[in-house]
Write an enzyme that holds these catalytic residues in place. Structure first.
Site, short mmCIF file in Angstrom:
data_model
loop_
_atom_site.label_atom_id
_atom_site.label_comp_id
_atom_site.label_asym_id
_atom_site.label_seq_id
_atom_site.Cartn_x
_atom_site.Cartn_y
_atom_site.Cartn_z
N GLU A 112 -21.15 64.14 16.25
CA GLU A 112 -20.50 63.44 17.36
C GLU A 112 -20.21 62.01 16.91
O GLU A 112 -21.01 61.41 16.17
CB GLU A 112 -21.39 63.40 18.61
CG GLU A 112 -20.75 62.58 19.73
CD GLU A 112 -21.46 62.68 21.06
OE1 GLU A 112 -22.65 63.05 21.10
OE2 GLU A 112 -20.81 62.37 22.08
N CYS A 157 -21.19 64.29 24.39
CA CYS A 157 -20.54 63.74 25.59
C CYS A 157 -19.10 63.33 25.36
O CYS A 157 -18.31 63.33 26.31
CB CYS A 157 -21.34 62.55 26.11
SG CYS A 157 -22.90 63.03 26.84
N ASN A 176 -19.49 70.81 27.31
CA ASN A 176 -20.68 70.33 26.58
C ASN A 176 -21.91 70.50 27.46
O ASN A 176 -22.37 71.60 27.67
CB ASN A 176 -20.47 68.88 26.14
CG ASN A 176 -21.72 68.27 25.56
OD1 ASN A 176 -22.39 68.91 24.76
ND2 ASN A 176 -22.07 67.06 25.94
N GLU A 177 -22.40 69.40 28.01
CA GLU A 177 -23.61 69.47 28.84
C GLU A 177 -23.17 69.54 30.29
O GLU A 177 -23.24 68.55 31.00
CB GLU A 177 -24.41 68.19 28.60
CG GLU A 177 -25.73 68.44 27.98
CD GLU A 177 -26.43 67.15 27.59
OE1 GLU A 177 -26.18 66.09 28.19
OE2 GLU A 177 -27.27 67.24 26.69
O1 AHR Z 1 -26.62 63.51 21.18
C1 AHR Z 1 -26.41 62.48 22.10
C2 AHR Z 1 -25.98 63.00 23.46
O2 AHR Z 1 -26.99 63.76 24.03
C3 AHR Z 1 -24.81 63.94 23.45
O3 AHR Z 1 -23.62 63.28 23.45
C4 AHR Z 1 -24.98 64.71 24.73
O4 AHR Z 1 -24.47 66.01 24.65
C5 AHR Z 1 -26.47 64.66 24.98
O5 AHR Z 1 -26.74 64.19 26.24
#
Ligand code: AHR
Length: 657
Positions: free
Chosen positions: A47, A243, A376-377
């Site tokens: 990321e 994120c 993603n989350e």
């Molecule tokens: O890895 C850091 C963050 O942790 C990522 O962006 C997210 O997916 C998680 O909350």
């Protein structure tokens, strides 16, 4: 010592005290192959957080090279003399450029100076490729002087090297020259100034890359950082987050279509990690998309990992937004199309719309994409009602592509419990679980996957790391607990088909989140103790699991097991037994091999060990090899082989039949 640490230590003591004094007998059954192990089991998560892309893996040394930073097109630049920003440049999606004009006196100078990302790191005698798009709007020939300089130098001359570019004609063209610094410096600057007759000259997309770059690509990656990925032997490569997939608002999501095609015309995007934590603000953190989807696919291919792109499902970051910030379900069409187009970009024939873009970028052969993640989350019905139409459309167009869904941000709890059955109902192939959790969680989760449903979707442990507030980051003990936990992943290879530690990279001057797997500054990098653990799993991968038991039970750090966690695999010719000793005591082991023919024996080949007994020890830029695996003497032959395990250590025992 923190309270949390004390709690963990007590927990560990409780477990360990319960172990009888004699040696531990580990029974390994060689008569029966266990589950096949998917080559994707251990991998990496990328990321653009902590300056992982621009200023990190992406080797561009110039910040704001296209003059597009929105609050100030000259952010990162110092301007002298007569320079102006205009916005009708040659690249429609990055329209700004700078006009350099005569400063009006022979003793004045007009030019620009770029500060790089926390400075520009250069090495003595190495080559750097400077390039710029330029023109002389009124026609004729102008001269630019290009210099890598040390602005803090007390020497006569700031310059570490320089060169002259002749710009000719009123049409935009790209020019380049090679610079060779006379000194190594981690905080140099790049200066470009108008020389010669000082004709008005326009410049755009000002770039500086090391020539010595990963695989020699022109728009390439920093060699030491890419090598640190290759050395993990990853089976899966998840990108581009995290994120940033979602965006603070949907408009700032990672839009893969903006990240392909000529690099000069990939539009800048914001980066939520610029402002995510008000106590660590980085006002100059943007995504240039120079490292985009083509480069991600190429890197996957070059390091031998299956690519796993994660796409926006039309939800902006749910942590940062209420319910009305998202794309309504009946307007998801273009987002679903983005997912379908991405599969075409990766796998389609060169005659297809997106396959053609890939081919024009230099890769006519397909990238052979097999996996895609949607969201993603994400959590709640907001997610499930959006995921379902994506799954339907992808299944219809590409039935062989495996789809990854999310179980939310927590390792358990309400959202997790809601989402798992929903993932089954919607019919995804893998479910992404995230756990950034403390010591005690890792110590208690050795058996996490032993009783998971074998019939449902598989698990992608897509983001995890042992976090210990108040302790040092990336210390040896956290790495040991990750190693211990991973024995449970390995034992349950039929369920957990992918696992990726997160985050991957961090610039020492630009981090927002820690711990991280690999740290770097402008010239150096180091691999953490957690990296060493990941690399041991990557290096000693099996093809099948083997049953390994102590008194008939899996070795999961459970009560009475003396703080031991263990797994065993075979790659067809060799057997790898991994054992983490999380206790303060040395443990004697007897490996008993069952399922052998009467005349057959097992031979010890080698042992490799990570010593984590100095719990808080860390690797760092000045001492990158403080915690590294070392070989130890491991010998013996027969149906039983003995070994001992030092306290707080992770060992891999290599044997053959
Ligand atoms: O890895 C850091 C963050 O942790 C990522 O962006 C997210 O997916 C998680 O909350």
């Amino acid at each position: 010592m923190t309270r949390r640490f004390l709690f963990s230590a007590c927990l560990a003591l409780f477990f360990h005290a319960a172990l009888p004094a004699q040696s531990c007998k580990l029974d390994i059954d060689l008569g029966k192959k266990g589950s096949p192990i998917n080559p994707t089991q251990y991998g990496i998560f990328f990321e653009d957080i902590n300056f992982a892309a621009d200023g990190g893996l992406y080797a561009e040394l110039v910040k704001n090279r296209s003059f597009e930073f929105p609050s100030n097109p000259l952010q990162g630049w110092r301007v002298f003399g007569n320079a102006a920003v205009l916005e009708d440049g040659p690249f429609d999606r990055n329209p700004h450029y700078v006009r350099l004009s005569d400063p009006g006196h022979p003793h004045r100078w007009t030019g620009l100076e770029n500060e790089g990302f926390f400075g520009i790191g250069v090495r003595c005698g190495e080559e750097y490729r400077f390039s710029v798009w330029a023109r002389v709007p009124e026609g004729g020939e102008s001269r630019l002087n290009v210099e890598i300089s040390d602005p803090a130098s007390i020497e006569e001359d700031h310059g570490l090297c320089d060169g002259e570019l002749v710009v000719s004609g009123a049409d935009w063209r790209q020019y380049e020259l090679i610079l060779k610094p006379s000194r190594t410096l981690d905080k140099a600057v790049l200066r470009v100034f108008l020389d010669g007759d000082r004709l008005v000259t326009d410049i755009e997309h000002v770039s500086l890359f090391p020539v010595d770059i990963w695989k020699g690509h022109r728009n390439g990656l920093r060699k030491d950082l890419a090598q640190a990925l290759a050395d993990l032997h990853p089976g899966i490569f998840r990108f581009p987050g995290g994120c940033i997939v979602e965006g603070t608002e949907v408009e700032s999501r990672y839009n893969w279509k903006n990240s392909v095609g000529p690099v000069e015309n990939r539009p800048l995007n914001s980066n939520r990690w610029q402002y995510c934590f008000p106590y660590r603000l980085y006002p100059d953190y943007y995504q240039s998309y120079g490292l985009g989807y083509f480069e991600f696919f190429l890197l996957s291919e070059e390091i031998g990992a299956e690519p796993l792109p994660i796409l926006s499902c039309g939800l902006a970051c749910q942590f940062q937004n209420g319910e009305d910030a998202h794309i309504p379900v009946d307007e998801l069409g273009p987002y679903i199309q983005d997912a379908l187009d991405l599969i075409e970009f990766a796998n389609g024939p060169v005659t297809s719309t997106w396959g053609k873009v890939r081919a024009e970028m230099g890769h006519p052969e397909p990238f052979n994409l097999k996996y895609i993640g949607i969201g993603n989350e994400q959590w709640g019905t907001l997610y499930t009602e959006r995921l379902a139409p994506f799954v339907k459309a992808i299944r219809k167009a590409y039935p062989d592509i495996k789809i990854v869904g999310s179980s939310g941000p927590g390792s358990e709890g309400e959202q997790f419990d809601f989402l798992w059955p929903e993932m089954r109902r919607i019919g995804v192939d893998l479910v992404d679980e995230h756990f950034y959790r403390p010591y005690e969680w890792f110590l208690s989760q050795g058996a996490r996957y032993d009783n998971y449903d074998r019939k449902g979707p598989k698990v992608f442990a897509g983001e995890y790391a042992c976090h210990a507030r108040g302790a040092k980051w990336n210390h040896a003990y956290a790495a040991l607990l990750e190693a211990a936990f991973m024995t449970g992943i390995e034992r349950n290879a039929d369920v957990v088909q992918m696992a990726t530690y997160a985050p991957l990279f961090a610039h020492v001057e630009g981090w927002q989140w820690r711990p991280d797997l690999i740290w770097f500054d402008n010239l150096r990098s180091f691999r953490t103790a957690s990296w060493q653990v990941q690399s041991l799993y990557g290096r000693f991968k099996g093809r099948n699991t083997l049953s390994l038991k102590m008194s008939g039970a899996n070795v999961t750090g459970a009560e009475g097991q003396g703080g031991l966690f263990a797994s065993a695999v075979s790659d067809g010719s060799r057997i790898y037994i991994k054992v983490a000793n999380t206790s303060e005591e040395e443990r004697d082991l007897d490996f008993n091999f069952a399922g052998l023919k009467k005349k057959d024996v097992v031979r010890a080949v080698e042992g490799v060990r990570l010593d984590c007994s100095d719990r808080m020890a860390e690797n760092c830029l000045d001492e990158p090899d403080r915690i590294v695996p070392v070989s130890f003497a491991f010998s013996g032959e027969g149906k039983t082989i003995s070994a001992s395990l030092p306290p707080l250590s992770f060992s891999v025992f290599v044997l053959e039949k």
